[in-house]
Design a protein around this motif. Structure first.
Motif, PDB file in Angstrom:
ATOM      1  N   SER A   1     -10.580  -9.222   3.580  1.00  0.00           N
ATOM      2  CA  SER A   1     -11.922  -9.941   4.211  1.00  0.00           C
ATOM      3  C   SER A   1     -12.575  -8.917   4.942  1.00  0.00           C
ATOM      4  O   SER A   1     -12.299  -7.903   5.567  1.00  0.00           O
ATOM      5  N   PRO A   2     -14.070  -9.251   4.898  1.00  0.00           N
ATOM      6  CA  PRO A   2     -14.765  -8.233   5.707  1.00  0.00           C
ATOM      7  C   PRO A   2     -14.575  -8.478   6.991  1.00  0.00           C
ATOM      8  O   PRO A   2     -15.141  -7.722   8.174  1.00  0.00           O
TER       9      PRO A   2
ATOM     10  N   TYR B   1     -13.398 -10.356  -5.382  1.00  0.00           N
ATOM     11  CA  TYR B   1     -14.729 -10.509  -4.974  1.00  0.00           C
ATOM     12  C   TYR B   1     -15.545 -11.591  -5.847  1.00  0.00           C
ATOM     13  O   TYR B   1     -15.080 -12.045  -7.055  1.00  0.00           O
TER      14      TYR B   1
ATOM     15  N   THR C   1     -20.417  -6.808  -1.871  1.00  0.00           N
ATOM     16  CA  THR C   1     -19.208  -6.275  -1.536  1.00  0.00           C
ATOM     17  C   THR C   1     -18.870  -4.714  -1.575  1.00  0.00           C
ATOM     18  O   THR C   1     -19.255  -3.982  -2.480  1.00  0.00           O
ATOM     19  N   ASP C   2     -18.153  -4.239  -0.548  1.00  0.00           N
ATOM     20  CA  ASP C   2     -17.778  -2.809  -0.794  1.00  0.00           C
ATOM     21  C   ASP C   2     -16.397  -2.764  -1.173  1.00  0.00           C
ATOM     22  O   ASP C   2     -15.350  -2.779  -0.204  1.00  0.00           O
ATOM     23  N   MET C   3     -16.187  -2.776  -2.589  1.00  0.00           N
ATOM     24  CA  MET C   3     -14.835  -2.654  -3.105  1.00  0.00           C
ATOM     25  C   MET C   3     -14.137  -1.713  -2.475  1.00  0.00           C
ATOM     26  O   MET C   3     -13.028  -1.868  -2.557  1.00  0.00           O
ATOM     27  N   GLY C   4     -14.559  -0.481  -2.336  1.00  0.00           N
ATOM     28  CA  GLY C   4     -13.716   0.790  -1.908  1.00  0.00           C
ATOM     29  C   GLY C   4     -13.232   0.465  -0.771  1.00  0.00           C
ATOM     30  O   GLY C   4     -11.805   0.730  -0.592  1.00  0.00           O
ATOM     31  N   ARG C   5     -13.914   0.058   0.193  1.00  0.00           N
ATOM     32  CA  ARG C   5     -13.399  -0.413   1.310  1.00  0.00           C
ATOM     33  C   ARG C   5     -12.378  -1.256   1.485  1.00  0.00           C
ATOM     34  O   ARG C   5     -11.226  -1.481   2.049  1.00  0.00           O
ATOM     35  N   GLU C   6     -12.665  -2.267   0.820  1.00  0.00           N
ATOM     36  CA  GLU C   6     -11.627  -3.495   0.594  1.00  0.00           C
ATOM     37  C   GLU C   6     -10.289  -3.112   0.210  1.00  0.00           C
ATOM     38  O   GLU C   6      -9.304  -3.435   0.665  1.00  0.00           O
ATOM     39  N   LEU C   7     -10.335  -2.155  -1.034  1.00  0.00           N
ATOM     40  CA  LEU C   7      -9.084  -1.814  -1.505  1.00  0.00           C
ATOM     41  C   LEU C   7      -8.434  -0.941  -0.342  1.00  0.00           C
ATOM     42  O   LEU C   7      -7.184  -1.032  -0.361  1.00  0.00           O
TER      43      LEU C   7
ATOM     44  N   HIS D   1      -8.452  -1.157   2.749  1.00  0.00           N
ATOM     45  CA  HIS D   1      -7.805  -2.081   3.812  1.00  0.00           C
ATOM     46  C   HIS D   1      -6.415  -2.746   2.993  1.00  0.00           C
ATOM     47  O   HIS D   1      -5.355  -2.900   3.797  1.00  0.00           O
TER      48      HIS D   1
ATOM     49  N   ARG E   1      -3.622  -0.248   3.453  1.00  0.00           N
ATOM     50  CA  ARG E   1      -3.113  -0.267   4.754  1.00  0.00           C
ATOM     51  C   ARG E   1      -2.332  -1.617   4.944  1.00  0.00           C
ATOM     52  O   ARG E   1      -1.219  -1.291   5.724  1.00  0.00           O
ATOM     53  N   PHE E   2      -2.701  -2.653   4.558  1.00  0.00           N
ATOM     54  CA  PHE E   2      -2.048  -3.950   4.853  1.00  0.00           C
ATOM     55  C   PHE E   2      -0.682  -3.809   4.271  1.00  0.00           C
ATOM     56  O   PHE E   2       0.358  -4.042   4.681  1.00  0.00           O
TER      57      PHE E   2
ATOM     58  N   ASN F   1      -1.949   1.060 -10.685  1.00  0.00           N
ATOM     59  CA  ASN F   1      -2.917   2.282 -10.367  1.00  0.00           C
ATOM     60  C   ASN F   1      -3.149   2.356  -8.987  1.00  0.00           C
ATOM     61  O   ASN F   1      -3.231   3.235  -8.075  1.00  0.00           O
TER      62      ASN F   1
ATOM     63  N   LYS G   1      -2.325   5.270  -6.229  1.00  0.00           N
ATOM     64  CA  LYS G   1      -3.472   6.043  -5.475  1.00  0.00           C
ATOM     65  C   LYS G   1      -3.026   6.088  -4.281  1.00  0.00           C
ATOM     66  O   LYS G   1      -3.234   6.622  -3.575  1.00  0.00           O
TER      67      LYS G   1
END
Lengths: 436, 436, 436, 436
Positions: free
Chosen positions: B157-158, B194, B200-206, B208, B211-212, B252, B256
């Motif tokens: 979530s943003p 998404y 959407t900022d897919m890179g940032r969401e991934l 996150h 990290r989760f 992947n 990563k």
């Protein structure tokens, strides 16, 4: 064959959007600067030798339909040379600086591998001469799928003899690409995949593929070739399952076998859509994995389940492609290769030009629209703002991997029910389409 | 509610293939030993609480259709307890030893997170008691998709507040799973994905999401939970793109972000087919990546583009599934969870039993057929022989990464045109189907 | 509820393509004449009550997300009235003249059919008053899919009681549509279809459906309703197979049962694409069968296998739609109904307006581009010329059914190998896209 | 070529389910009576000359892979004769009584139509002789898609010369089929369709197609050919849209143009699935429209978007096919044609036999399972009972078209809320699969 191949086709020029001349660019203006870079440098357009000069119009239900005047019906060395000259006249008239080829497109098979390689050398010498100083390959590749020996794959064939043969063929194709000044070398996994899992040891085949690509990366260094090695994902066709299904699948493979720093990806739009993604998605996936190296600029039919390899005409799609390319800082040393073919029923010589002009103009409209969006700022600002709650102290902790579940639970209880704003998809789509 | 929930349903027994009793097993014989292991130990069947006890028959075009006699139309704590008792009577009569749940299926939301957790504790205490010594969760999970707060995702979530809330919820769900003796914990990425790339900022969401999951893996160790953490791939639905698209995509992601040793995969057949693969393919992909942890045993409609979550009835598919499971040495501590639901139009209480019996019998036929194939040997021998040219000196060199392109070229020239035998797909399919 | 429902939304005006106001039209200019007709008369735009005022944002995986300020959480008569007032304020601010409804959207169910009908009468009286003289229904319809009684279909339910109930409901919905001045009446086959052929007598069900529609056509005449009856094809969802799969399937049904002169079709773009066709294709199929009566103007996601009901934003698609509409001489008494819904995550009140504005502007761009193409003439002339060999004496014989095989064989031998010109698809696509 | 073509292949015999001989039938026992008819009479199996004797293994990405010993690499008349002899030896060893052919498969093109027809006559005379009294064509057809002249279609080509040529070709093919004792004549609409609507006048093309088929029906009568004319639906490939998309589309066409009594349908399973239907669905659609004439018994890959033309191996599918065939009272004068090809990688001569044996055994298992279901009665009784409320007085009124909306409304009010029983899909699927 004496004289021009395309005597009725002038050099294609930019005439602007109001031109009615179907042999002119209306949007692509090579030297015009957009977003700080010449259009030609954003695109680095390339003509695909196989489609443009070896495409016959044959399909699974029909015989060839193209009868280009310069073709004599043979696959002789002489014919190969004549065709190569046609290629460079085409490139020159179209005004691009790159071409792409498979080894077997440009030179005929001999009776043995040595003879085949000799044929190749002869043609490549001519190509080198015709290239001059301005033109060179965007990339070369080896055709490891047409000959029956590759019917079960090349690097993933169950036959060790085929594996060796494929290695020898790639070796030569890499040498030739290097010799011609190619900037990249592509691996499209032709028949690397399976028709049925029942007769296949997928694990062993993938191990072999990894060893093959590792050897390729080593050989590249050995010969001093600095071009990028590119894997081209495709989900199916000719096999039921191609091992390089999509960008994420290829990335997993590269990571698993320690090859992630040696390869990038060549994303083809029609391959992306066949794998169930939008082209934009697979480009972004490649980009955020640091793997976006080249684009095969084509398009499929949204209702058709096989690779139609059409020239792209959708300006919305082109705009999305260019938004990603700009975010990627461009594609160089990669570029846009027209892995696209005339429809079987398009049989006029001028159709070859019309198709490329249309493809280039579509991409150019995409760049112009992307520039409008980027310079307008609304799109980027919207996205940035959407994530602003993470531009906070706790956001920074999370992104640094320092926020554990106990801390987060405490925060969640402290904050109570979170506010969740509208995603405003219709608004952002309105902004996007208003730039087209 | 006093007395039995299913008074007209006897304990389901094995009666063999000639039985006409639709409330008996014809193929699943829990204690029978096949390929050296009891059937029940190959399968470790699990009932999915959400489909079986919270499935209402509602769909996007229609209201609920199920009116189970024990439901009182509320979402009260009392109702939650009664339902839990029904669950264990169902499990007992069906004769399985596992169940799966989402946190929000089994206990109602309170007004605050604390209150919600209290509700959960009360229900979980009852479940623990009802489980007795023989039954426990195959896995638990958190429902991070139903509540509007999760409309843009949980971990992706943003909104940082949603991320924290999701973390708190998973924390509790892991604790509860651990308390009940659960053997795995599943992450199905509900709305991690998404609807449009434009917002959407897919890179940032991934980032996150990584990290989760990292925090989840850490918390697991902290509380001494030894169960396997499982990611459940799905390509689409509810979002246009789910980040855990398929097994390769999830792999992947895990590679990563350095999480590959902390997670395995829960492969769902209907999710596999929605992503363009056969179920067998995604199982094999998980297996050869060392990630096959659990199976959500269901099936889609081959002509339908959404998740229909049907009980599997295809015996050929079931046989392929079991071939992979046997190769994997079984699934434990994972098993087969029936993530499958009654059709909306199936409204008799007995339909709940019939569906599970049918699903279990289908898998049992799959195991019996797989055993026939494995014991017959033809299939495995055929595949082994197909790759025998790699069981040679040069094959060994290649597989060890010691055969470079120059060496291989020399061999290719020396050997001349390789022989390539028939793939004999029709033969191997004949062998396969003759075992059904 | 006192005062305006949308106090922050002005009346939406045309401000032209350079406007940056997201609450203004940039392309739709109601009174502007294009191709000899006012834009508003080409389109006859209609707001769909169900999506716009009853859409909750719920989906199979999630709870409602919309919390419009005027909703009080009940399904009371008072709420139904308030909602109806909101509807007409919305219509007025948007500047359209039509709306569409299902009977059950606008008025709540009572305990009996009589009570339900009484509720309906009360709401309809209010709607009639609010409509004034300028606004009326483009069409009405009956909701025969939401209530569990319809779980096996309405007209095709195996239960005769359900058939009768459905008839009674349609009877009332037709009366109400007539009373409100509706210009069409629609049959979308909700659950007229099957989930599995194994439990279905498809022949008998189709016979029943024919009898039902026949009775509807008779009742229409009886009450003096002159509106067009429209069937709305859809291939799947909620059932595995919907009997009105696509335009051709519906046409076959109408012809088989002698109903071809009593019905036309309401083509929905997203339904067309789900059936494997382009929207343009199904519109053209309806048109050349003389059946194009109305358009449900929405759009699906090309990579998604269910009905996403998005507002159309694709200007190329909109242009093709309008080429067909112009060829059809317009749609009246049909029009364009926005059978399109906000994304689940779009939760601002203004999003309702933005979505409609975007949809209307997209269609308006389509009309403007189509006009450019039609007035330019190149497209039509190209197609006409392509068939000119049939504008000959022998062509006329063939088209009159007077050229038998013996005559044609004689001609074929006389003529020798026919010349077949290029289809010039890339050229015609270039022409098409240059008009966008 | 002297002597046998398949010296190592014995006559294929029935050896029963326990046989391990891959060159024997395990389920197909030609003379065994099932449901009152010999197996061979239910099936009337036919070998497709094109796949079995002209299939090369070539695909869009690869060269031919089959190198049958009897082929000399030419397309000479002598080769055509030798191939025809191989065909009849194959048919004899397989033990079937029918074959199917395209005109251009069996005889080479000449320089003119007359010469081509002369070639045909020569081959056909040989075929007649080789047929003897027991074997004859299930059907013949004309190949109107391979030659470039047909690139825009045959009957729907924009060129009148092509239309005439196609007519001449069909005329001859019908004569030849009649001469050989063929029982049906098939129209597969090769390239009757479009690649883009932008360059196509679909209405005019369909009018031409109707005139063409009308002329064919007339010519059939003229020459006294009593065989059934069959249209073979296919949705796509080679064109983006084939005019005979599916059974319903073809039926609509036939009805629109008054041809419904002159033609039946040849349903191909892989074509059905490409059009988004199950094979069972399109067979049932043909059947209830009175149009089920023949079956092309093949199968596609459920995850693949093109026609793979595999031999059917799915016993559940085969059982459904046979349930429909039995309901249809059989297919005669139609039958089961194996429009199926070896995989490209299957290159042993014996693979040709294995594939056909596997296909025949699959259908035979389907018949045996269907018989079990029919004789068991549970399936049919369940369906009958499901509709029993229509076997009432009011049901009879409805089915006779005598129940108007006013009467039905009265009944609905009188009856109150209808009872709707469970559809019991899981139960009926259990019954179905238990017969396999």
């Amino acid at each position: 064959w004496v004289g021009e191949f395309f005597p009725e086709i002038p050099k294609i020029k930019y005439e602007g959007p109001n031109s009615k001349n179907h042999l002119a660019f209306k949007y692509y203006n090579a030297e015009e600067v957009i977003l700080g870079r010449k259009m030609k440098d954003w695109f680095r357009f390339s003509v695909a030798f196989w489609h443009t000069f070896r495409g016959t119009g044959g399909d699974p239900f029909g015989a060839p339909t193209k009868h280009w005047p310069w073709e004599d019906g043979t696959n002789s060395l002489a014919m190969a040379k004549r065709r190569m000259r046609a290629n460079f006249e085409f490139i020159d008239k179209l005004g691009v600086e790159f071409w792409c080829f498979h080894d077997r497109d440009i030179a005929p098979d001999g009776k043995t591998l040595e003879e085949t390689n000799k044929n190749m050398d002869e043609i490549v010498a001519l190509a080198k001469e015709l290239q001059g100083s301005k033109i060179h390959p965007l990339w070369g590749t080896a055709q490891l799928f047409h000959h029956p020996r590759y019917m079960h794959g090349g690097a993933t064939s169950p036959e060790v003899g085929v594996y060796a043969y494929a290695a020898a063929q790639v070796k030569k194709a890499m040498e030739v690409t290097h010799y011609l000044g190619g900037e990249n070398y592509v691996f499209w996994g032709g028949r690397e995949g399976y028709q049925t899992l029942l007769n296949t040891d997928m694990g062993r085949e993938l191990d072999h593929m990894a060893r093959f690509l590792e050897a390729a990366a080593n050989y590249k260094k050995k010969i001093g070739f600095n071009g990028t090695l590119l894997i081209e994902p495709k989900p199916q066709e000719p096999t039921k399952h191609q091992y390089d299904w999509d960008a994420a699948t290829a990335a997993n493979f590269l990571r698993k076998y320690g090859l992630i720093d040696e390869f990038k990806l060549n994303i083809e739009c029609n391959h992306a859509t066949l794998s169930g993604h939008s082209c934009h998605h697979d480009l972004e996936t490649a980009r955020i994995n640091g793997l976006l190296g080249n684009i095969d600029a084509n398009s499929g039919d949204p209702q058709t389940g096989w690779d139609t390899d059409e020239f792209m005409t959708d300006i919305a799609e082109a705009t999305k492609v260019m938004l990603t390319v700009v975010k990627n800082g461009g594609l160089a040393p990669g570029g846009f290769n027209f892995d696209a073919k005339l429809r079987r029923e398009s049989t006029d010589v001028e159709d070859l030009f019309i198709a490329h002009i249309s493809g280039m103009d579509t991409m150019a409209r995409g760049l112009r629209s992307a520039a409008k969006l980027i310079e307008g700022g609304t799109l980027d600002n919207f996205v940035k703002k959407r994530y602003q709650s993470f531009d906070s102290e706790i956001g920074a902790l999370i992104e640094a991997g320092k926020a554990d579940f106990e801390y987060l639970e405490k925060k969640a209880i402290e904050w109570g029910e979170p506010k969740v704003p509208s995603g405003k998809q219709e608004f952002i789509e309105m902004i996007f389409h208003s730039a087209l």
